[in-house]
Design a protein around this motif. Structure first.
Motif, short mmCIF file in Angstrom:
data_model
loop_
_atom_site.label_atom_id
_atom_site.label_comp_id
_atom_site.label_asym_id
_atom_site.label_seq_id
_atom_site.Cartn_x
_atom_site.Cartn_y
_atom_site.Cartn_z
N ALA A 1 0.83 -1.21 0.00
CA ALA A 1 0.00 0.00 0.00
C ALA A 1 0.87 1.26 0.00
N LEU A 2 1.93 1.25 0.81
CA LEU A 2 2.82 2.40 0.85
C LEU A 2 3.52 2.60 -0.48
N SER A 3 3.91 1.49 -1.11
CA SER A 3 4.59 1.56 -2.42
C SER A 3 3.67 2.15 -3.48
N THR A 4 2.45 1.61 -3.58
CA THR A 4 1.53 2.11 -4.60
C THR A 4 1.09 3.54 -4.31
N THR A 5 0.98 3.90 -3.04
CA THR A 5 0.65 5.29 -2.71
C THR A 5 1.73 6.24 -3.19
N SER A 6 2.98 5.87 -2.93
CA SER A 6 4.10 6.72 -3.35
C SER A 6 4.18 6.81 -4.87
N SER A 7 4.03 5.66 -5.56
CA SER A 7 4.14 5.67 -7.02
C SER A 7 2.97 6.40 -7.67
N HIS A 8 1.75 6.23 -7.13
CA HIS A 8 0.60 6.91 -7.72
C HIS A 8 0.64 8.42 -7.47
N LYS A 9 1.07 8.80 -6.30
CA LYS A 9 1.19 10.23 -6.00
C LYS A 9 2.15 10.90 -6.98
N ALA A 10 3.29 10.25 -7.22
CA ALA A 10 4.26 10.80 -8.16
C ALA A 10 3.73 10.71 -9.59
N THR A 11 3.07 9.60 -9.92
CA THR A 11 2.62 9.38 -11.30
C THR A 11 1.59 10.40 -11.73
N PHE A 12 0.59 10.66 -10.90
CA PHE A 12 -0.44 11.61 -11.31
C PHE A 12 0.13 13.02 -11.44
N ALA A 13 1.14 13.33 -10.64
CA ALA A 13 1.82 14.62 -10.81
C ALA A 13 2.57 14.65 -12.14
N VAL A 14 3.25 13.54 -12.48
CA VAL A 14 4.00 13.46 -13.73
C VAL A 14 3.05 13.52 -14.93
N LEU A 15 1.92 12.80 -14.87
CA LEU A 15 0.96 12.82 -15.97
C LEU A 15 0.41 14.22 -16.18
N GLY A 16 0.14 14.91 -15.08
CA GLY A 16 -0.33 16.29 -15.20
C GLY A 16 0.69 17.18 -15.88
N GLU A 17 1.97 16.98 -15.53
CA GLU A 17 3.03 17.77 -16.14
C GLU A 17 3.20 17.43 -17.62
N ILE A 18 3.11 16.14 -17.97
CA ILE A 18 3.21 15.74 -19.38
C ILE A 18 2.08 16.35 -20.18
N ARG A 19 0.86 16.30 -19.62
CA ARG A 19 -0.30 16.86 -20.33
C ARG A 19 -0.14 18.37 -20.51
N LYS A 20 0.36 19.06 -19.48
CA LYS A 20 0.59 20.50 -19.60
C LYS A 20 1.64 20.79 -20.66
N ARG A 21 2.69 19.99 -20.68
CA ARG A 21 3.75 20.19 -21.67
C ARG A 21 3.21 19.98 -23.08
N CYS A 22 2.34 18.98 -23.25
CA CYS A 22 1.75 18.74 -24.57
C CYS A 22 0.89 19.92 -24.99
N MET A 23 0.08 20.44 -24.07
CA MET A 23 -0.79 21.56 -24.40
C MET A 23 0.04 22.81 -24.72
#
Length: 581
Positions: free
Chosen positions: A82-104
């Motif tokens: 649970a701690l592992s997936t929490t850490s990876s998902h927290k980072a991942t959704f931030a990264v996806l948001g940044e990728i989407r902003k960069r694309c826009m």
């Protein structure tokens, strides 16, 4: 640098997008490894229990304590997972948001033609679905695959230390399982690309169907249009079914054979125990650990679809991020002067040259018109001046400075562009006008609306300035959208105004209103107008007649009539239509 982008693997590329969140992924991998270790530790406890049974231990507390230890280890596995997936998902959704902003942001720096080459459905699919698909790789494959790969390797090394023959026996099913896996992967690229193509076609058809629903209803094309949608939906579904049908047999064999370690461990170990070269205790240890290796292997194999699709998914996102863009300096200011100079401008669209050596001088504060037959290149010239595209050859300068040497934002502040199809966002009327100058007050927005002649009709809307205009301004008429676009340009107060068929959607009564609005908007400014109604530009300081991507003639209205060329023919045709009307 370009070569690096071409040869970089999909996984290397996506890991390169983690940026400042790399530490969270490292933490996630470490926690995942600990979690998998906790899930395998109970097997060693079981080994102790079995050996206790074999040694004749009858103390109940011995077995109870070990059962409690296994329960604690399992809870530890759940906690660290649970701690592992929490850490990876927290980072991942931030990264996806940044990728989407960069694309826009990238889309705003790309030439307009490059963006328009792609359908809205395909872009939407990439910016939403494709970027969302990266979540599996970053949030799950990075920590879980890494952990589930590392732990079995450690277990197998331990088995080899117990008995190298049993180590080989534990790996006996791997070659055949890998063969099935590779066979399954062999045609996956072709099948997946088919699903991508079919899904894009479905998205495009859906967007077109919804956008053109009015035309479909008016012309009774509901059945044929819907049949096309159904056909594309069937093709999209079939592409996935065909892919799964081709993969199901080798995938099933791989999933059955690869983890089937007992098929080789039990008979080989039994023979070794029988001839006395392997102790029963070691045989039990190998059996239990071999069973423990199965779960991590199955977990790794469950990501096979994600590995198959990784290249295509990331390729579509990279196609946007790595696309050529309009090169502009990041800092600097635009010249104070607002005169424009086009020198031997050439422009090719999709490798076909559509402008052939256009040269013109537009003095500051002048009124210049571009006229000519449809498709002659007038709007292309306007878009080049507005820096929506870059010239293929030649140059456009502002105040003596090539516009490619001026920061995009600084140059944009100089230009107010009103086209015949200006886009309105699904926001309120007030917010659509305020786009012209985001810092403006409500009073300034309403004043711009008054000057553009749309204040009265806005007050007549259900919620006045707070009325939502609908997708693309669909709740308003074409003339109303046009006047709001003019109000937006008026609020911007740019020194250069480009009007591309600004009265295209208006009737004669509203055209007079818009003409008065335009006069206020352009007072004391450089005005560039593209018009089919020649009566609206007869007072221009200079009129350029464009034909087949070249300047056919230039001069004032009276001068052009005296030349007895294309302009005179266009004027006579215009007056004839006007008289008949």
């Amino acid at each position: 640098m370009q070569e690096t982008k071409k040869t970089q693997s999909p996984m290397a590329w996506v890991l390169g997008q983690t940026g400042d969140h790399g530490g969270q992924y490292v933490l996630s991998v470490v926690l995942a490894i600990i979690g998998v270790a906790f899930s395998l530790a109970p097997y060693f406890v079981v080994i102790g229990i079995v050996q206790g049974l074999m040694d004749g231990v009858k103390d109940f507390s011995f077995y109870l304590s070990r059962c409690l230890i296994m329960a604690a280890l399992w809870l530890g596995r759940v906690l660290f997972h649970a701690l592992s997936t929490t850490s990876s998902h927290k980072a991942t959704f931030a990264v996806l948001g940044e990728i989407r902003k960069r694309c826009m942001e990238k889309l705003t720096r790309m030439p307009l033609g490059t963006v328009l080459e792609q359908s809205s459905g395909a872009l939407k699919n990439t910016l939403i679905e494709r970027i969302d698909s990266i979540e599996t790789t970053l949030a799950h494959i990075v920590p879980e695959f890494t952990a589930n790969l590392l732990i079995p390797v450690i277990i197998l090394i331990y088995i080899f230390t117990v008995d190298w023959r049993m180590g080989l026996a534990s790996l006996a099913t791997v070659p055949l399982g890998m063969f099935c896996y590779v066979f399954m992967m062999a045609g996956s690229a072709k099948f997946y690309q088919h699903t991508v193509t079919a899904t894009k076609a479905l998205n495009d058809t859906a967007v077109e169907y919804i956008g053109g629903i009015q035309v479909i209803k008016v012309f009774g094309k509901t059945k044929s249009s819907y049949e096309r949608f159904v056909h594309d939906a069937y093709e999209a579904a079939s592409s996935f079914i065909d892919w799964m049908r081709a993969s199901i047999i080798p995938f099933t064999f791989a999933m059955v054979i690869m983890p089937a370690t007992m098929v080789s461990v039990l008979p080989i170990g039994g023979l070794l125990v029988k001839n006395g070269s392997l102790s029963p205790q070691d045989f039990v240890t190998v059996i239990i650990l071999s069973v423990g290796v199965i779960t991590p292997i199955i977990t790794m194999m469950s990501y096979s679809d994600d590995f198959r699709t990784m290249g295509t998914i990331f390729g579509e996102v990279r196609a946007i991020l790595d696309a050529p863009e309009m090169t502009r300096p990041a800092e600097g200011a635009a010249p104070a002067a607002n005169d424009l100079e086009l020198k031997d401008v050439r422009f090719a669209y999709q490798e076909k040259e559509v402008l052939h050596g256009i040269s013109m001088h537009i003095p500051e504060g002048s009124f210049v018109a571009l006229v000519g037959p449809s498709g002659s290149g007038k709007s292309t010239i306007a878009r080049l001046i507005a820096s929506l595209w870059d010239v293929s050859d030649g140059s456009i300068s502002l105040g003596g400075t090539d516009i490619r040497q001026i920061p995009q934002e600084a140059y944009a502040d100089k230009i107010a562009f009103v086209s015949q199809d200006n886009y309105l966002f699904n926001m309120t009327v007030r917010e659509n006008i305020r786009i012209g100058r985001p810092s403006s007050t409500d009073a300034e927005v309403e004043e711009a609306a008054r000057q553009s002649g749309c204040h009265d009709f806005i007050l007549g809307l259900e919620k006045g300035y707070d009325t939502l205009v609908g997708s693309s301004g669909g709740h308003l008429s074409g003339g109303e959208r046009q006047r709001i676009s003019i109000a937006r340009a008026m609020l911007k107060a740019a020194p250069i105004v480009i009007l591309d068929e600004a009265t295209a959607y208006t009737d004669p009564e509203n055209e007079a209103v818009i003409q008065r609005s335009v006069s206020k908007l352009t007072e004391g400014k450089t005005l560039i107008v593209i018009a089919h109604r020649l009566s609206t530009v007869m007072d221009a300081d200079k009129i350029y007649v464009i034909k087949d991507g070249q300047i056919d003639d230039a001069g004032s209205h009276e001068e052009l009539l005296r030349h007895h060329g294309l302009y005179e023919k266009m004027w006579n045709a215009h007056m004839e239509v006007k008289d008949n009307g």
